[in-house]
Design a protein around this motif. Structure first.
Motif, short mmCIF file in Angstrom:
data_model
loop_
_atom_site.label_atom_id
_atom_site.label_comp_id
_atom_site.label_asym_id
_atom_site.label_seq_id
_atom_site.Cartn_x
_atom_site.Cartn_y
_atom_site.Cartn_z
N GLY A 140 40.07 4.26 74.44
CA GLY A 140 41.09 5.28 74.22
C GLY A 140 40.49 6.64 73.92
O GLY A 140 39.26 6.79 73.84
N ASP A 141 41.35 7.63 73.79
CA ASP A 141 40.91 9.00 73.52
C ASP A 141 41.41 9.46 72.15
O ASP A 141 42.46 9.02 71.70
CB ASP A 141 41.47 9.96 74.58
N TYR A 142 40.66 10.38 71.54
CA TYR A 142 41.11 10.92 70.25
C TYR A 142 42.26 11.93 70.42
O TYR A 142 43.15 12.01 69.60
CB TYR A 142 39.95 11.60 69.52
N TYR A 143 42.16 12.73 71.48
CA TYR A 143 43.19 13.76 71.68
C TYR A 143 44.06 13.45 72.89
O TYR A 143 43.55 13.03 73.92
CB TYR A 143 42.54 15.15 71.86
N ASP A 144 45.35 13.63 72.74
CA ASP A 144 46.32 13.39 73.81
C ASP A 144 46.06 12.03 74.49
O ASP A 144 45.89 11.95 75.71
CB ASP A 144 46.27 14.52 74.86
N PRO A 145 46.03 10.97 73.69
CA PRO A 145 45.64 9.66 74.24
C PRO A 145 46.71 9.05 75.15
O PRO A 145 47.90 9.36 75.01
CB PRO A 145 45.49 8.79 72.98
N LYS A 146 46.25 8.21 76.06
CA LYS A 146 47.16 7.44 76.91
C LYS A 146 47.36 6.07 76.27
O LYS A 146 46.45 5.55 75.60
CB LYS A 146 46.55 7.27 78.30
N PHE A 147 48.50 5.49 76.49
CA PHE A 147 48.82 4.16 75.97
C PHE A 147 49.35 3.26 77.08
O PHE A 147 49.96 3.75 78.04
CB PHE A 147 49.88 4.24 74.86
N LEU A 148 49.13 1.97 76.92
CA LEU A 148 49.68 0.96 77.83
C LEU A 148 50.60 0.06 77.02
O LEU A 148 50.37 -0.15 75.83
CB LEU A 148 48.56 0.09 78.41
N ASP A 149 51.61 -0.47 77.68
CA ASP A 149 52.42 -1.51 77.03
C ASP A 149 52.84 -2.50 78.11
O ASP A 149 52.34 -2.44 79.24
CB ASP A 149 53.61 -0.91 76.25
N PRO A 157 50.10 4.92 82.75
CA PRO A 157 50.10 4.93 81.28
C PRO A 157 51.05 5.98 80.72
O PRO A 157 51.50 6.87 81.44
CB PRO A 157 48.64 5.29 80.95
N ILE A 158 51.32 5.85 79.42
CA ILE A 158 52.14 6.85 78.73
C ILE A 158 51.15 7.77 78.01
O ILE A 158 50.33 7.27 77.24
CB ILE A 158 53.02 6.21 77.63
N GLN A 159 51.24 9.06 78.24
CA GLN A 159 50.35 9.97 77.50
C GLN A 159 51.13 10.62 76.37
O GLN A 159 52.28 11.04 76.56
CB GLN A 159 49.77 11.04 78.43
N LYS A 160 50.50 10.67 75.20
CA LYS A 160 51.17 11.29 74.05
C LYS A 160 50.34 12.47 73.57
O LYS A 160 49.12 12.39 73.52
CB LYS A 160 51.35 10.27 72.93
N LYS A 161 51.00 13.53 73.21
CA LYS A 161 50.33 14.75 72.75
C LYS A 161 49.95 14.60 71.28
O LYS A 161 50.74 14.12 70.47
CB LYS A 161 51.27 15.95 72.87
N GLY A 162 48.72 15.02 70.96
CA GLY A 162 48.34 15.05 69.56
C GLY A 162 47.09 14.24 69.26
O GLY A 162 46.35 13.86 70.17
N TYR A 163 46.88 13.96 67.98
CA TYR A 163 45.68 13.27 67.53
C TYR A 163 45.98 11.78 67.36
O TYR A 163 47.00 11.40 66.79
CB TYR A 163 45.21 13.87 66.19
N VAL A 164 45.06 10.96 67.81
CA VAL A 164 45.35 9.53 67.98
C VAL A 164 45.79 8.83 66.69
O VAL A 164 46.73 8.04 66.69
CB VAL A 164 44.15 8.81 68.66
N SER A 165 45.13 9.11 65.55
CA SER A 165 45.48 8.39 64.31
C SER A 165 46.89 8.75 63.85
O SER A 165 47.64 7.92 63.36
CB SER A 165 44.49 8.71 63.18
N GLU A 166 47.22 10.02 64.04
CA GLU A 166 48.54 10.50 63.67
C GLU A 166 49.61 9.85 64.56
O GLU A 166 50.65 9.39 64.07
CB GLU A 166 48.57 12.04 63.81
N ILE A 167 49.33 9.76 65.85
CA ILE A 167 50.30 9.17 66.79
C ILE A 167 50.52 7.69 66.46
O ILE A 167 51.66 7.22 66.40
CB ILE A 167 49.80 9.34 68.25
N ILE A 168 49.42 6.97 66.21
CA ILE A 168 49.53 5.54 65.89
C ILE A 168 50.32 5.35 64.58
O ILE A 168 51.16 4.45 64.47
CB ILE A 168 48.13 4.90 65.82
N THR A 169 50.06 6.22 63.61
CA THR A 169 50.77 6.12 62.33
C THR A 169 52.27 6.33 62.51
O THR A 169 53.10 5.60 61.96
CB THR A 169 50.21 7.17 61.33
N ARG A 170 52.63 7.34 63.31
CA ARG A 170 54.06 7.62 63.53
C ARG A 170 54.73 6.48 64.29
O ARG A 170 55.89 6.13 64.03
CB ARG A 170 54.23 8.94 64.29
N SER A 193 39.82 5.37 65.33
CA SER A 193 38.85 5.96 64.41
C SER A 193 38.14 4.85 63.66
O SER A 193 38.77 3.85 63.30
CB SER A 193 39.61 6.87 63.43
N VAL A 194 36.83 4.87 63.40
CA VAL A 194 35.91 5.97 63.49
C VAL A 194 34.90 5.77 64.63
O VAL A 194 33.72 5.99 64.48
CB VAL A 194 35.11 6.10 62.18
#
Ligand code: CA
Length: 486
Positions: A140-149, A157-170, A193-194
């Protein structure tokens, strides 16, 4: 060995009947070094790197001697899911995880849990045992990561804007808040991370700026007295090696770029020291997002009135070298990567306890199953840590941790087997038929190899016997030099 230390009071009733199965928040992170976490003791304590993990430990139990069986991402994750050693779960190095096998999320699902996985998976096959899953492809990527489901594969893939840890937390917050109240929830929050390259959340840009962080005592290990197979394979056994991570990091970095003109007038030694500081800061800043995530998700549980019936687990898939022995990365059986952080908070358990007996990554499956009131299958090789959470030491607890690393084709690190006891560690390198032996009491940072020292011949023989017994006990009958394929 001190066994179980605890403050606070013991509460019983940890084991659930079907009607009272606790929710489970299982946070798994990547390469989080035990020695960088406040509650486990860190040279960075003045910078308060992990206040939320420290708080979790104050409210639960921390396992200060938790080890992995095989210190790389996929093998350790396979061991966590199955409760089995690599030779029994089929992931010794880079193999695809056979998702048809028994895992503890599947057993939780069978027992009525709603199971959800978010984040890093890295087992190559699609996840099984989860009612819902959204994963990062590969690392995966730290910034603007793509996701699979289940509906979005690698081509879409679905791309989400932002930082990966923040996106996963939300995403985790959304699952928790919108849970089905009729079913217990087991949510697996797997952070990227990390892992390298250390790219941090922009909120950490100023943290540690201008500080000179302390260096670990083994940073400039000369590797004297170590077998040639160790020093030959470890081609850059000094802090030059840290530069690779550094370079990987700046290639992808989207926040502040590293470009310090002061380096031009420095000697190589000065530049190493200077860049080491940058390496450390990058790592700690990237890890900060995990700690924040734990704090935020614990607050969500509180807000949802779930604190009293949710078990919270924090662990990493293994540890990491923050320059110890001049190294970065993991893989070796030395303490920094064989250990992993592990904290478990049970709402009815003891608070602020430290267990120094050996826990292993294999123990999480039986632990969470037993806390959920599910029978632990006899073929799981870990043991439930649940009694410790109630302040009890189980009878005949293990007195050693068995370790095996198979992938001599990756990263130039030789295959090895190891056994760690309270007092010693023996590491065997079968390709060269050579050993390393450390006295863990007098040499906890493993700088002094005693394997060739005639005064320790008896200890060596005792530990060789212990290693052979450990292999037999877990049924590891693979050949000494395993023919690993890549
Ligand atoms: Ca990892």
């Amino acid at each position: 060995m001190r066994k179980l230390l605890f403050t606070g009071f013991i509460m019983l009733g940890l084991y659930a009947s079907a009607a009272q199965q606790p929710n489970i928040l299982f946070m798994l992170t990547d390469d989080h070094a035990v020695q960088s976490i406040g509650c486990f003791g860190t040279i960075f304590e003045n910078y308060d790197p992990t206040p939320n993990l420290d708080q979790l430990a104050a409210e639960g139990v921390k396992f200060s001697n938790a080890f992995v069986n095989n210190s790389i991402c996929a093998p350790s994750r396979a061991a966590i899911l199955t409760g089995k050693y690599s030779h029994n779960n089929g992931v010794r190095a880079w193999e695809e995880f056979d998702g048809s096998q028994q895992t503890f999320p599947k057993l939780l699902q069978d027992a009525g849990y709603h199971t959800v996985l978010i984040g890093k998976w890295h087992l190559h096959s699609d996840p099984t045992g989860f009612d819902e899953w959204t994963i990062l492809p590969g690392q995966g990527d730290y910034y603007d990561p793509k996701f699979l489901d289940a509906k979005h594969d690698r081509k879409n893939p679905i791309q989400k804007k932002g930082y990966v840890s923040e996106i996963i937390t939300r995403m985790a917050e959304e699952i928790i808040r919108n849970r089905d109240p009729k079913k217990p929830l087991a949510i697996f929050v797997h952070h990227k991370s990390v892992h390298i390259p250390f790219l941090w959340d922009e909120r950490e840009n100023d943290w540690l700026e201008g500080e000179t962080l302390p260096e670990p005592p083994s940073l400039r290990d000369s590797w004297e007295g170590r077998p040639a197979i160790v020093t030959a394979h470890n081609k850059v056994p000094n802090i030059e090696m840290l530069h690779k991570n550094f370079e990987d990091g700046i290639k992808q970095k989207k926040t502040k770029r590293y470009n310090d003109p002061a380096e031009k007038s420095m000697t190589i030694a000065e530049r190493n020291t200077h860049r080491y500081q940058y390496y450390l800061k990058s790592y700690l800043r990237t890890a900060k997002s995990i700690d924040r995530s734990m704090g935020e998700l614990v607050a969500v549980l509180e807000d949802e009135k779930m604190t009293d019936n949710t078990v919270v687990v924090y662990m990493s898939d293994q540890g990491f070298y923050l320059g110890e022995h001049g190294m970065s990365d993991k893989r070796w059986a030395y303490e920094e990567s064989m250990r992993t952080p592990l904290i478990i908070k049970h709402p009815k358990g003891i608070k602020g306890a430290t267990v120094e007996l050996f826990a292993m990554n294999l123990d999480l499956a039986p632990t969470l199953l037993s806390l959920a009131g599910v029978d632990v299958p006899a073929d799981m090789q870990g043991r439930s840590l649940a009694p410790f959470l109630g302040g009890k030491e189980p009878a005949d607890w293990r007195d050693h941790a068995y370790y095996r690393y198979y992938d001599s084709k990756g990263y130039n690190i030789p295959q090895h087997q190891a056994v760690r006891t309270d007092t010693h560690k023996l590491i065997y390198f079968p390709e060269a038929d050579r050993y390393e032996l450390f006295d863990m009491k007098t040499d906890p940072v493993e700088m002094n190899n005693l394997a060739e020292n005639p005064e320790y011949r008896e200890t060596l023989q005792k530990m060789q016997k212990k290693l052979a017994e450990a292999r037999k006990e877990v049924g590891d009958e693979d050949e000494d030099v395993y023919p690993i394929k890549r």
